[in-house]
Design a protein around this motif. Structure first.
Motif, PDB file in Angstrom:
ATOM      1  N   GLN A 118       0.807  -1.218   0.000  1.00  0.00           N
ATOM      2  CA  GLN A 118       0.000   0.000   0.000  1.00  0.00           C
ATOM      3  C   GLN A 118       0.839   1.268   0.000  1.00  0.00           C
ATOM      4  O   GLN A 118       0.478   2.261  -0.624  1.00  0.00           O
ATOM      5  N   VAL A 119       1.949   1.255   0.705  1.00  0.00           N
ATOM      6  CA  VAL A 119       2.773   2.452   0.878  1.00  0.00           C
ATOM      7  C   VAL A 119       3.612   2.683  -0.379  1.00  0.00           C
ATOM      8  O   VAL A 119       4.295   1.784  -0.847  1.00  0.00           O
ATOM      9  N   GLN A 120       3.541   3.897  -0.910  1.00  0.00           N
ATOM     10  CA  GLN A 120       4.282   4.227  -2.127  1.00  0.00           C
ATOM     11  C   GLN A 120       5.409   5.227  -1.896  1.00  0.00           C
ATOM     12  O   GLN A 120       6.304   5.345  -2.728  1.00  0.00           O
ATOM     13  N   GLN A 121       5.376   5.944  -0.788  1.00  0.00           N
ATOM     14  CA  GLN A 121       6.398   6.962  -0.509  1.00  0.00           C
ATOM     15  C   GLN A 121       7.743   6.252  -0.297  1.00  0.00           C
ATOM     16  O   GLN A 121       7.834   5.317   0.510  1.00  0.00           O
ATOM     17  N   PRO A 122       8.803   6.645  -1.023  1.00  0.00           N
ATOM     18  CA  PRO A 122      10.067   5.904  -1.003  1.00  0.00           C
ATOM     19  C   PRO A 122      10.697   5.722   0.386  1.00  0.00           C
ATOM     20  O   PRO A 122      11.165   4.629   0.707  1.00  0.00           O
ATOM     21  N   MET A 123      10.723   6.761   1.195  1.00  0.00           N
ATOM     22  CA  MET A 123      11.344   6.637   2.517  1.00  0.00           C
ATOM     23  C   MET A 123      10.589   5.630   3.380  1.00  0.00           C
ATOM     24  O   MET A 123      11.202   4.842   4.110  1.00  0.00           O
ATOM     25  N   ALA A 124       9.274   5.629   3.289  1.00  0.00           N
ATOM     26  CA  ALA A 124       8.474   4.688   4.068  1.00  0.00           C
ATOM     27  C   ALA A 124       8.661   3.264   3.550  1.00  0.00           C
ATOM     28  O   ALA A 124       8.779   2.322   4.334  1.00  0.00           O
ATOM     29  N   ARG A 125       8.692   3.095   2.222  1.00  0.00           N
ATOM     30  CA  ARG A 125       8.921   1.756   1.658  1.00  0.00           C
ATOM     31  C   ARG A 125      10.302   1.230   2.070  1.00  0.00           C
ATOM     32  O   ARG A 125      10.444   0.076   2.447  1.00  0.00           O
ATOM     33  N   ALA A 126      11.305   2.101   1.996  1.00  0.00           N
ATOM     34  CA  ALA A 126      12.656   1.698   2.402  1.00  0.00           C
ATOM     35  C   ALA A 126      12.680   1.326   3.883  1.00  0.00           C
ATOM     36  O   ALA A 126      13.351   0.367   4.280  1.00  0.00           O
ATOM     37  N   SER A 127      11.918   2.042   4.692  1.00  0.00           N
ATOM     38  CA  SER A 127      11.858   1.731   6.126  1.00  0.00           C
ATOM     39  C   SER A 127      11.234   0.362   6.367  1.00  0.00           C
ATOM     40  O   SER A 127      11.717  -0.408   7.200  1.00  0.00           O
TER      41      SER A 127
END
Length: 196
Positions: A118-127
């Motif tokens: 669901q998460v698309q924001q790169p920093m959140a996906r990397a986290s």
């Protein structure tokens, strides 16, 4: 002194920093209640600043870390991608803190892994990918499937996510080569020819 709706953005952010700096064990419950009202505001930049302030407070005052962690988890179901993404990033930062009970946040870790699609924001996906790699022992059954999914999307991912996918792939290759060797080899091939 708390943030008022009529305050300009720079005053709101300054007050938020001051409130965070003044937080201590005696007033933390009042401050956290105030933060809870701030995260319901319409101004997404102020909401993300509030989420970061919750994280800073949780890191400074260890007695409220668990309370803050659960408060941040409640924000995961928010409709705003920015709120969810910032919550994931701050939760990752809190997971990096040492705890007395190594299994204290197992449910949170498993819940975050379900957000990857669901998460698309790169920093959140990397986290999230970092969390999977860091908690492989708790996610032994899920991690190979997560790597499989990330192999499919590797070429389209942001550089931050690609680095974490490489990290996850190498950890899985070392701990579970039977299930992950082909995925990891494919990721290495994709990375070799990646323009970045």
């Amino acid at each position: 002194f708390f943030v008022d709706g009529d305050d300009p953005n720079y005053i709101r952010n300054l007050k938020l920093e001051i409130i965070t700096a003044l937080a201590n064990e005696a007033n933390i419950s009042r401050i956290l209640k105030e933060f809870k009202t701030y995260v319901t505001k319409d101004d997404k930049s102020f909401v993300t600043a509030t989420i970061q302030a919750i994280g800073r407070t949780a890191r400074r005052i260890s007695e409220v870390t668990e309370t803050c962690m659960h408060g941040l988890m409640s924000l995961i179901s928010n409709r705003s991608e920015a709120v969810v993404a910032e919550s994931v990033v701050v939760i990752k930062q809190l997971l990096q803190m040492p705890t007395e009970d190594p299994h204290q946040y197992d449910d949170i870790v498993k819940h975050l892994t379900r957000l990857l699609d669901q998460v698309q924001q790169p920093m959140a996906r990397a986290s999230i990918v970092w969390i999977v790699g860091e908690y492989l022992d708790k996610l032994a059954k899920l991690a190979p499937d997560i790597l499989r999914k990330l192999t499919k999307t590797f070429a389209d991912e942001d550089d931050l996510v690609k680095l974490q996918v490489l990290n996850l792939g190498s950890k899985l290759y070392l701990t579970n080569p039977d299930q992950t060797a082909k995925f990891f080899q494919h990721i290495l091939t994709l990375a070799k020819y990646d323009v970045n």
